[in-house]
Scaffold this active site. Sequence first.
Site, PDB file in Angstrom:
ATOM      1  N   ARG A 104       0.859  -1.192   0.000  1.00  0.00           N
ATOM      2  CA  ARG A 104       0.000   0.000   0.000  1.00  0.00           C
ATOM      3  C   ARG A 104       0.888   1.232   0.000  1.00  0.00           C
ATOM      4  O   ARG A 104       1.836   1.335   0.785  1.00  0.00           O
ATOM      5  CB  ARG A 104      -0.879  -0.019   1.243  1.00  0.00           C
ATOM      6  CG  ARG A 104      -1.832   1.159   1.437  1.00  0.00           C
ATOM      7  CD  ARG A 104      -2.527   0.923   2.765  1.00  0.00           C
ATOM      8  NE  ARG A 104      -3.640   1.804   3.072  1.00  0.00           N
ATOM      9  CZ  ARG A 104      -3.674   2.671   4.081  1.00  0.00           C
ATOM     10  NH1 ARG A 104      -2.599   2.831   4.851  1.00  0.00           N
ATOM     11  NH2 ARG A 104      -4.753   3.370   4.338  1.00  0.00           N
ATOM     12  N   GLU A 124      -9.314   7.042   5.867  1.00  0.00           N
ATOM     13  CA  GLU A 124      -9.984   7.192   7.165  1.00  0.00           C
ATOM     14  C   GLU A 124     -11.012   8.321   7.129  1.00  0.00           C
ATOM     15  O   GLU A 124     -10.963   9.267   7.905  1.00  0.00           O
ATOM     16  CB  GLU A 124      -8.957   7.401   8.287  1.00  0.00           C
ATOM     17  CG  GLU A 124      -8.108   6.173   8.531  1.00  0.00           C
ATOM     18  CD  GLU A 124      -7.214   6.261   9.766  1.00  0.00           C
ATOM     19  OE1 GLU A 124      -6.941   5.214  10.371  1.00  0.00           O
ATOM     20  OE2 GLU A 124      -6.798   7.395  10.124  1.00  0.00           O
ATOM     21  N   GLU A 136      -5.302  -0.950   8.044  1.00  0.00           N
ATOM     22  CA  GLU A 136      -4.169  -0.499   8.849  1.00  0.00           C
ATOM     23  C   GLU A 136      -4.200  -1.174  10.207  1.00  0.00           C
ATOM     24  O   GLU A 136      -5.255  -1.274  10.837  1.00  0.00           O
ATOM     25  CB  GLU A 136      -4.224   1.015   9.089  1.00  0.00           C
ATOM     26  CG  GLU A 136      -4.090   1.878   7.878  1.00  0.00           C
ATOM     27  CD  GLU A 136      -4.082   3.361   8.243  1.00  0.00           C
ATOM     28  OE1 GLU A 136      -3.870   3.680   9.440  1.00  0.00           O
ATOM     29  OE2 GLU A 136      -4.274   4.186   7.337  1.00  0.00           O
TER      30      GLU A 136
END
Length: 370
Positions: free
Chosen positions: A78, A169, A273
């Site tokens: 990522r 997020e 994450e």
Amino acid sequence: MRSPGRIVKAALLLAAVALPAAMLTPTDAAAANSLTMLGADVSSAQRAIDLGAKYYDSSGTAKDPLDILKGAGVNYVRLRIWNNPASGYNNKAKVLAYAKQVKAKGLKLLIDFHYSDTWADPGKQYKPAAWSSHGISALQTDVYNYTYDVCNSLKSQGTTPDSVQIGNEINVGMLWDDGKVVNNSFTNLGLLLKSGYNATKACNSSTQVIIHTADADSDSNARWFYDGIKAQGVNWDITGLSYYCMWHGTLANMGSVVSDMKSRYGKDVIIAETAYPFTSSDADSTANSVTSGCSGYPLTWAGQGAEFTAVQNTARSAGAIGVFYWEPTWYAVTGNGWDPADIANSGDGWDNMAIFNWTGQVNPNVKWTP
């Protein structure tokens, strides 16, 4: 991830408890499901290597960090992308360059669009400077054109992204204030997410679109968000959640959120994450973002490895298809700071969360397992 330079509020520190041992047995968990996206966000590695940082495998041999991670089970990388960061890292040119190395290793590629010149997380979603005066109509075009351009540039050099995140997020929206969710209105955010999705599919129809929140701590918050965008007609392929036990609570609760997200929306789920400290000590003058751990997992190499294994086992058992460790390669290297506006001097608040110690030796206990 919230920017590592922030101060963590003690009120957010929640103790995590281990699941019963039977639920954590890899063979039992694997029988029900497997993790196909065994990931690592190594966005800071390019800068570290440019500064001369060395990485060593468990036998003490210096190697490319991508090779070391691949040897530990990683199959997916990522990379975050910022529109125009002051430092240059991680802009389009840098991401294009590193994507070649990622793909050359036979690794899959996830591009994490922050749609900002700096960190985007639940507490801040700053527009990039070039879009600062744009309203929602112009921002839809901005998101489409930028997403398509990055994706197509990657495709043109033979490094087509396997997946992308439309935002990072985005618990209460992105590209604030226009794309912020206010008074439960997802209208503008829905428009932006559709632009990103459509641009990605126009570039490459098989690239999977992830929509990522840090909602692994709360099923009600996750339902509020994903119900909200679904009601706007937003489509996505994979639901991405952040999970850090010191902020997001117990493994058991995370597992229940993952399970509900999968069943409620009929889409694959990943932990986009996660990370855990191997020490409370600090390697540089910048304070650590995380200074305490979770119940059952000491702040040691063994504890770090065990907690990451537990996260994978819990996610797998709950039906997730992937887990990404956030910034495992970001050990303290002078000049590789957290602040893109002052990268040379700002330091690293994540040095105790990397899986490499302060001289670049890998933690042999950290493994990614299907």
